[in-house]
Design a protein around this motif. Structure first.
Motif, PDB file in Angstrom:
ATOM      1  N   CYS A  96       0.831  -1.197   0.000  1.00 30.95           N
ATOM      2  CA  CYS A  96       0.000   0.000   0.000  1.00 30.95           C
ATOM      3  C   CYS A  96       0.869   1.252   0.000  1.00 30.95           C
ATOM      4  N   ILE A  97       0.197   2.374  -0.255  1.00 31.18           N
ATOM      5  CA  ILE A  97       0.842   3.679  -0.118  1.00 31.18           C
ATOM      6  C   ILE A  97       0.773   4.067   1.354  1.00 31.18           C
ATOM      7  N   TRP A  98       1.923   4.244   1.985  1.00 30.78           N
ATOM      8  CA  TRP A  98       1.982   4.528   3.421  1.00 30.78           C
ATOM      9  C   TRP A  98       1.755   6.018   3.652  1.00 30.78           C
ATOM     10  N   ILE A  99       0.690   6.354   4.368  1.00 25.06           N
ATOM     11  CA  ILE A  99       0.328   7.744   4.627  1.00 25.06           C
ATOM     12  C   ILE A  99       0.676   8.096   6.069  1.00 25.06           C
ATOM     13  N   PRO A 100       1.372   9.203   6.307  1.00 24.12           N
ATOM     14  CA  PRO A 100       1.676   9.612   7.684  1.00 24.12           C
ATOM     15  C   PRO A 100       0.393   9.757   8.508  1.00 24.12           C
ATOM     16  N   LEU A 101       0.444   9.293   9.733  1.00 28.89           N
ATOM     17  CA  LEU A 101      -0.732   9.311  10.592  1.00 28.89           C
ATOM     18  C   LEU A 101      -1.076  10.739  11.005  1.00 28.89           C
ATOM     19  N   ARG A 102      -2.300  11.163  10.727  1.00 33.69           N
ATOM     20  CA  ARG A 102      -2.744  12.501  11.076  1.00 33.69           C
ATOM     21  C   ARG A 102      -3.024  12.590  12.577  1.00 33.69           C
ATOM     22  N   GLN A 103      -2.853  13.786  13.133  1.00 36.57           N
ATOM     23  CA  GLN A 103      -3.047  14.001  14.560  1.00 36.57           C
ATOM     24  C   GLN A 103      -4.454  13.609  15.001  1.00 36.57           C
ATOM     25  N   GLU A 104      -5.466  13.952  14.181  1.00 39.84           N
ATOM     26  CA  GLU A 104      -6.852  13.687  14.559  1.00 39.84           C
ATOM     27  C   GLU A 104      -7.229  12.208  14.500  1.00 39.84           C
ATOM     28  N   ASP A 105      -6.372  11.382  13.872  1.00 36.97           N
ATOM     29  CA  ASP A 105      -6.658   9.951  13.770  1.00 36.97           C
ATOM     30  C   ASP A 105      -5.943   9.125  14.840  1.00 36.97           C
ATOM     31  N   ALA A 115     -14.086  -8.854  27.116  1.00 34.63           N
ATOM     32  CA  ALA A 115     -13.318  -9.143  25.903  1.00 34.63           C
ATOM     33  C   ALA A 115     -14.104  -8.787  24.652  1.00 34.63           C
ATOM     34  N   GLN A 116     -15.369  -9.222  24.591  1.00 25.54           N
ATOM     35  CA  GLN A 116     -16.132  -8.936  23.376  1.00 25.54           C
ATOM     36  C   GLN A 116     -16.514  -7.462  23.297  1.00 25.54           C
ATOM     37  N   MET A 117     -16.651  -6.768  24.424  1.00 28.32           N
ATOM     38  CA  MET A 117     -16.859  -5.327  24.373  1.00 28.32           C
ATOM     39  C   MET A 117     -15.625  -4.624  23.799  1.00 28.32           C
ATOM     40  N   CYS A 118     -14.442  -5.075  24.222  1.00 31.29           N
ATOM     41  CA  CYS A 118     -13.190  -4.505  23.696  1.00 31.29           C
ATOM     42  C   CYS A 118     -13.060  -4.754  22.200  1.00 31.29           C
ATOM     43  N   TYR A 119     -13.449  -5.967  21.764  1.00 30.46           N
ATOM     44  CA  TYR A 119     -13.389  -6.251  20.331  1.00 30.46           C
ATOM     45  C   TYR A 119     -14.394  -5.385  19.571  1.00 30.46           C
ATOM     46  N   GLY A 120     -15.498  -5.067  20.233  1.00 30.84           N
ATOM     47  CA  GLY A 120     -16.464  -4.160  19.629  1.00 30.84           C
ATOM     48  C   GLY A 120     -15.870  -2.780  19.403  1.00 30.84           C
ATOM     49  N   TYR A 121     -15.110  -2.270  20.384  1.00 32.05           N
ATOM     50  CA  TYR A 121     -14.464  -0.964  20.233  1.00 32.05           C
ATOM     51  C   TYR A 121     -13.410  -1.015  19.130  1.00 32.05           C
ATOM     52  N   TYR A 122     -12.667  -2.109  19.056  1.00 30.71           N
ATOM     53  CA  TYR A 122     -11.695  -2.275  17.967  1.00 30.71           C
ATOM     54  C   TYR A 122     -12.400  -2.241  16.611  1.00 30.71           C
ATOM     55  N   THR A 123     -13.521  -2.945  16.497  1.00 29.03           N
ATOM     56  CA  THR A 123     -14.266  -3.011  15.237  1.00 29.03           C
ATOM     57  C   THR A 123     -14.823  -1.649  14.837  1.00 29.03           C
ATOM     58  N   VAL A 124     -15.439  -0.965  15.785  1.00 28.03           N
ATOM     59  CA  VAL A 124     -16.108   0.303  15.484  1.00 28.03           C
ATOM     60  C   VAL A 124     -15.110   1.412  15.164  1.00 28.03           C
ATOM     61  N   PHE A 125     -14.024   1.510  15.945  1.00 29.54           N
ATOM     62  CA  PHE A 125     -13.110   2.640  15.777  1.00 29.54           C
ATOM     63  C   PHE A 125     -12.056   2.412  14.690  1.00 29.54           C
ATOM     64  N   SER A 126     -11.879   1.190  14.248  1.00 31.93           N
ATOM     65  CA  SER A 126     -10.965   0.966  13.118  1.00 31.93           C
ATOM     66  C   SER A 126     -11.650   1.281  11.793  1.00 31.93           C
ATOM     67  N   ARG A 127     -12.991   1.237  11.780  1.00 30.13           N
ATOM     68  CA  ARG A 127     -13.719   1.456  10.535  1.00 30.13           C
ATOM     69  C   ARG A 127     -13.501   2.847   9.931  1.00 30.13           C
ATOM     70  N   PRO A 128     -13.624   3.957  10.687  1.00 32.48           N
ATOM     71  CA  PRO A 128     -13.440   5.281  10.063  1.00 32.48           C
ATOM     72  C   PRO A 128     -12.041   5.497   9.502  1.00 32.48           C
ATOM     73  N   LEU A 129     -11.052   4.799  10.059  1.00 38.24           N
ATOM     74  CA  LEU A 129      -9.674   4.968   9.592  1.00 38.24           C
ATOM     75  C   LEU A 129      -9.510   4.543   8.141  1.00 38.24           C
ATOM     76  N   SER A 130     -10.346   3.594   7.695  1.00 42.00           N
ATOM     77  CA  SER A 130     -10.201   3.055   6.338  1.00 42.00           C
ATOM     78  C   SER A 130     -10.603   4.061   5.264  1.00 42.00           C
ATOM     79  N   ALA A 131     -11.222   5.172   5.684  1.00 44.93           N
ATOM     80  CA  ALA A 131     -11.540   6.219   4.713  1.00 44.93           C
ATOM     81  C   ALA A 131     -10.292   6.980   4.278  1.00 44.93           C
ATOM     82  N   THR A 132      -9.230   6.919   5.103  1.00 47.79           N
ATOM     83  CA  THR A 132      -7.998   7.659   4.820  1.00 47.79           C
ATOM     84  C   THR A 132      -6.807   6.742   4.562  1.00 47.79           C
ATOM     85  N   TYR A 133      -6.734   5.646   5.314  1.00 45.80           N
ATOM     86  CA  TYR A 133      -5.560   4.780   5.250  1.00 45.80           C
ATOM     87  C   TYR A 133      -5.921   3.411   4.677  1.00 45.80           C
ATOM     88  N   SER A 134      -4.918   2.746   4.140  1.00 44.60           N
ATOM     89  CA  SER A 134      -5.096   1.375   3.683  1.00 44.60           C
ATOM     90  C   SER A 134      -5.347   0.463   4.880  1.00 44.60           C
TER      91      SER A 134
END
Length: 301
Positions: free
Chosen positions: A53-62, A157-176
């Protein structure tokens, strides 16, 4: 259709993982086992995925989303490891089957994704299917003694996985998704190494036979690295709530693999449970087809 095939592949990889892990855990204690498979996943992500992928520098807001996703992934591994040892397999299946509920509640609470009626129906139907699957295996469901502690750890554990699932989703709009997966594995592997270091040093690694190492490598590379990479992409395409229902398809593949390779039982209750889980998925899929997000479609960006 493509996203649902990819999420079905994720469910297959996760479903095949428990029988494979059982082989490795015959030779390696749970904490060192999980630590090393995380290292294997990180090695693949760092050496291979980051080149795709094209590696994009991590933005402060992300940075906040990356941190929450990584901590969710890390604490899932930690709580799951300890919780599984303190409670029954039946408790584990039922509690982890509540992941779609957690994802829906987290998305709603943080106002990240609206939950439509068909999604709610799909979640309810899917949970009923999980109950039938557990009943069909004859696995004990209990909250006596240490089981309550194990159940609470698995719930966390499954609540934590829920947070991982939900908060990783918006990142895919900017990063691979490759870049996101690498970040998450880097942070969570480092944290897990710290808490598991004493138990890792206590293992005689030279005495571990090749089936133990094969189990570690498979579990780290495919269910942990590849499947989670595809999982992030799938949640971006189908929505967190719909994608999370595929978590409940994994036990269907797990039961099938146990029947084919480990001689475990497969009865009518399990069959009907599997059909009901797939029905719940179909109901939710109809809603997903009406409102599939446009972001996160390019894995390479």
């Amino acid at each position: 259709m493509q996203v649902h095939l990819v999420l079905a592949l994720v469910a297959l990889l996760w479903g095949l993982n428990p029988p494979v892990m059982k082989i490795g855990l015959l030779h390696i204690p749970p904490m060192p086992y999980n630590a090393v498979r995380l290292f294997a996943a990180l090695a693949v992500a760092w050496l291979i995925l980051r080149r795709l992928c094209i590696w994009i520098p991590l933005r402060q807001e992300d940075k906040k989303s990356v941190l929450i996703s990584s901590l969710g992934f890390f604490f899932f591994q930690l709580f799951f490891t300890f919780g599984l040892q303190l409670t029954t397999a039946g408790n584990s299946s039922l509690i982890l089957g509540c992941l779609p509920v957690s994802v829906a509640l987290i998305s709603h609470f943080h106002r990240l994704e609206a939950i439509k009626p068909d999604i709610i129906k799909g979640i309810a139907i899917s949970l009923f299917g999980v109950v039938l699957m557990v009943a069909g295996t004859g696995r004990e469901v209990s909250l006596a003694g240490n089981h309550i502690q194990g159940a609470l750890l698995l719930l966390a554990a499954q609540m934590c996985y829920g947070y991982y699932t939900v908060f990783s989703r918006p990142l895919s709009a900017t990063y691979s998704v490759y870049q996101i997966t690498t970040y998450i594995l880097l942070i969570s592997s480092g944290l897990f190494a710290l808490v598991s270091l004493p138990s890792m040093l206590a293992v005689d690694w030279q005495a571990v036979p090749w089936p133990g190492w094969a189990s570690l490598l498979y579990s780290g590379i495919f269910p942990l690295c590849l499947a989670n990479c595809l999982w992030i992409w799938g949640t971006a395409k189908a929505g967190s709530a719909t994608a999370s229902l595929y978590n409940n398809v994994a036990p269907v593949f797990a039961v099938g693999a146990g029947y084919l390779f480990l001689g475990e039982t497969f009865g009518w209750l399990q069959f009907f449970g599997a059909m009901i889980i797939l029905t719940g998925l179909y109901v939710a899929k109809r809603q997903s087809a009406k409102s599939t997000p446009a972001s996160g479609t390019d894995l390479r960006k």
